[in-house]
Each structure stands twice: as C-alpha cells, then as structure tokens.
Design an enzyme around this catalytic site. Structure first.
Site, PDB file in Angstrom:
ATOM      1  N   TYR A   1       1.690  -0.850  -3.053  1.00  0.00           N
ATOM      2  CA  TYR A   1       2.484  -2.066  -2.855  1.00  0.00           C
ATOM      3  C   TYR A   1       3.784  -1.749  -2.143  1.00  0.00           C
ATOM      4  CZ  TYR A   1       5.810  -0.866  -6.588  1.00  0.00           C
ATOM      5  OH  TYR A   1       6.792  -0.258  -7.350  1.00  0.00           O
TER       6      TYR A   1
ATOM      7  N   ARG B   1       5.961   2.786   5.402  1.00  0.00           N
ATOM      8  CA  ARG B   1       5.674   3.396   4.101  1.00  0.00           C
ATOM      9  C   ARG B   1       4.402   2.811   3.499  1.00  0.00           C
ATOM     10  NH1 ARG B   1      10.284   3.202  -0.426  1.00  0.00           N
ATOM     11  NH2 ARG B   1       9.601   1.025  -0.514  1.00  0.00           N
TER      12      ARG B   1
ATOM     13  N   ARG C   1     -17.645  -1.756 -11.684  1.00  0.00           N
ATOM     14  CA  ARG C   1     -16.746  -0.779 -12.302  1.00  0.00           C
ATOM     15  C   ARG C   1     -17.381   0.607 -12.350  1.00  0.00           C
ATOM     16  NH1 ARG C   1     -14.282   1.879 -16.314  1.00  0.00           N
ATOM     17  NH2 ARG C   1     -12.078   1.392 -16.701  1.00  0.00           N
TER      18      ARG C   1
ATOM     19  N   HIS D   1     -15.895   4.870 -11.194  1.00  0.00           N
ATOM     20  CA  HIS D   1     -14.834   5.615 -10.546  1.00  0.00           C
ATOM     21  C   HIS D   1     -15.066   5.739  -9.044  1.00  0.00           C
ATOM     22  CE1 HIS D   1     -13.933   6.788 -14.712  1.00  0.00           C
ATOM     23  NE2 HIS D   1     -12.697   6.955 -14.267  1.00  0.00           N
TER      24      HIS D   1
ATOM     25  N   LYS E   1       3.648   4.801  -3.171  1.00  0.00           N
ATOM     26  CA  LYS E   1       4.094   3.610  -3.908  1.00  0.00           C
ATOM     27  C   LYS E   1       2.870   2.933  -4.528  1.00  0.00           C
ATOM     28  CE  LYS E   1       7.694   0.079  -3.551  1.00  0.00           C
ATOM     29  NZ  LYS E   1       8.560   0.677  -4.572  1.00  0.00           N
TER      30      LYS E   1
ATOM     31  N   GLU F   1      14.409  10.422 -10.675  1.00  0.00           N
ATOM     32  CA  GLU F   1      14.677   9.047 -10.256  1.00  0.00           C
ATOM     33  C   GLU F   1      14.505   8.150 -11.464  1.00  0.00           C
ATOM     34  OE1 GLU F   1      11.846   7.898  -7.289  1.00  0.00           O
ATOM     35  OE2 GLU F   1      10.107   8.327  -8.547  1.00  0.00           O
TER      36      GLU F   1
ATOM     37  N   LEU G   1      10.212   8.784  -4.975  1.00  0.00           N
ATOM     38  CA  LEU G   1       9.865   7.899  -3.876  1.00  0.00           C
ATOM     39  C   LEU G   1      10.959   7.933  -2.815  1.00  0.00           C
ATOM     40  CD1 LEU G   1       7.838   5.618  -2.929  1.00  0.00           C
ATOM     41  CD2 LEU G   1       9.485   4.006  -3.931  1.00  0.00           C
TER      42      LEU G   1
END
Length: 289
Positions: A33, A52, A100, A102, A147, A180, A204
């Site tokens: 995101y 990014r 569902r 992996h 992110k 962070e 980040l």
C-alpha cells in the site's frame, strides 16, 4: 456528500466497497500500500510515492493491475470525488482472488483499491508539549523496507502505546538501537547532529523522513545516518516524522525525559519549515486556474 472508493475498475460508495472473501489481502495480508497526502488538490511527493509502490510490488512479485499513469489519474479522481480539501489517499494492491493456499492459482488478477480520508492534524497540546513514546523489542518481519499491508505487529505496538497513554511505539533492535515507530520514522539530535537509522531492511524509506533530511541539509543542520541509542551522551532531542504528524518533537520515551522535557529548537524549526512547504503546496494549488 457520500464517500467514494475505487475498487477493481469501479467507483462505488464507500459503504458498498467490498472485495471477495478469498482475496489474498484478506487471507494472507498478501499485498502492499501507499498513503499520499493531498493539500487542496496538490499531492505531496506523488512521483516518489508511486515509485515506492512500484518497488514494493516488484519486491513481492505482484503485478501492477493498471499502468502507473492510469493509477495516477485514478488517485486524482478519487480525491475529486470526496469532500476533503486536505486528504490522505490510500492505494492498496493485493495479489488478488484465489482459493486459499499459500501458493496462488495462476493466472490471477491483482486487486486495486483507492480510498480517501480527511488528512488529520495533531492537537495543539501535543505540538506544544511534545509527544510521549514507548519502546518495544522489534517483532516485525525482516523486510520493513517493503510497504506491506501485513501490519499486525504495528497494531500490537500501537495498542501497547495506547494502554500506556503514549502517542507512538518505537521499535528497538537486539542491540537497543532505535529503528522506527509503528507509523513514523524517528530521529534524534546528538551533539548537534541530526541522526537517524540508515536505510536497510529494518526501516521504511519514509517520505517525511526524506523531507526532514532534505530540510536539515538546506538549513545547514548536519545529518548522520547510523544506528543510535537513547542513552548516548549528547542526545538533546528526539522526534518522529510521518504524513499525519509532519515532524513532531518527542519529549519522553518510556521513563526517559529527553533533553529539557520540552520541544527542542531543531525539531521545532524542522516542523515549521515542513509546514511552510505544505502551505506552499496549498497556496499553489488554490491559485491554479
């Protein structure tokens, strides 16, 4: 005015915005995101955010569902369709819908969701007194430079901060170095130098962090990117930076009072310079024909 979201090819009322139960973002937090600030229609560091976003997608092998230029146009349209003069635009991309497992079925179409929220501003008391933060041993995954929407550790950190009456939780590595925050980058002033952890897989590359370092250099403040600890001699200020807080002085961490216990001159100046840039964005946007 009702809120509007973009979901997989359609603008829809926010209360009707849904994704499939087998979307891998829901099942596995398999997605990335971005959050972009917008002031009166002017987007802050839009190109850097989109770059990014591309890097995050590449790092986890998720294909962009639309060309980047089209995503940029959709971001502007989502802003225009919502009632906030100053907004936070959320872009979320997941690997898509798949039974569902992996290992996802192929081919799979990525999910793209774009929403807008009002850009929050910190309260005056927090600005005047500075923030309070706690620390926790880092328990996140080892690719914090991506992110990712997998933010459970940050949720738990923020819950711990809230229970302590704190504004933020900072992560410490195994050597006690400050990394962070759950929703911010952190910096310190040590012997007059602005210090922050170097870019690696543990933090980040925050846009507010970039702006903070740029502003420091342009105003003659020395910077150093290195691991640092709260107990270092000469540490006089601590601060955090994020889209919502800009630069915020941190005057207490756990039981340690930082410096004088009041917002210091470097953090105060950096905050003012950043807000001046935000105001220039606002003014420039409102003056456009």
């Amino acid at each position: 005015m009702p809120l509007t979201a973009w979901v997989n090819g359609h603008f829809v009322p926010l209360e009707q915005a849904v994704v499939h139960i087998e979307d891998r973002g829901f099942q596995f937090a398999d997605g990335v995101y971005e959050v972009i600030a917008c002031f009166s229609g002017a987007f802050l560091d839009l190109d850097a955010h989109l770059s990014r976003l591309q890097r995050s997608c590449d790092a986890v092998a998720i294909r962009l569902p639309r060309p980047m230029g089209e995503i940029e146009q959709l971001i502007a349209e989502v802003y225009a369709r919502n009632p906030f003069p100053h907004a936070m635009i959320y872009i979320q991309i997941t690997r898509g819908i798949s039974p569902r497992s992996h290992h996802p079925a192929e081919p799979i179409e990525p999910t793209l969701v774009i929403t807008a929220r009002e850009l929050p501003e910190p309260g005056q008391e927090k600005i005047e007194k500075g923030a309070y933060a706690i620390t926790l041993r880092d328990m996140r995954w080892q690719r914090c430079d991506i992110k990712s929407i997998a933010l459970l550790a940050s949720v738990l950190g923020e819950l711990e901060a809230a229970r302590a009456g704190a504004d933020e939780c900072f992560w410490l590595d195994e050597h006690g170095h400050m990394l962070e925050g759950c929703a911010s980058n952190c910096l310190a002033v040590i012997d007059g130098v602005l210090v922050t952890h170097p870019l690696d897989h543990h933090i980040l590359d925050g846009m507010s962090r970039r702006m903070t370092l740029r502003l420091a250099v342009s105003h003659g403040i020395a910077i150093e990117q290195r691991p640092w600890q709260l107990n270092e001699p000469g540490l006089s200020e601590c601060m955090m930076c994020s889209t919502t807080d800009a630069i915020m002085p941190v005057c207490r961490v756990d039981e340690q009072i930082i410096g004088s216990g009041h917002p210091g001159p470097v953090a105060t100046s950096l905050r003012q310079w950043m807000l001046e840039e935000f105001e220039q964005l606002r003014t420039g946007a409102t003056q456009q024909p």
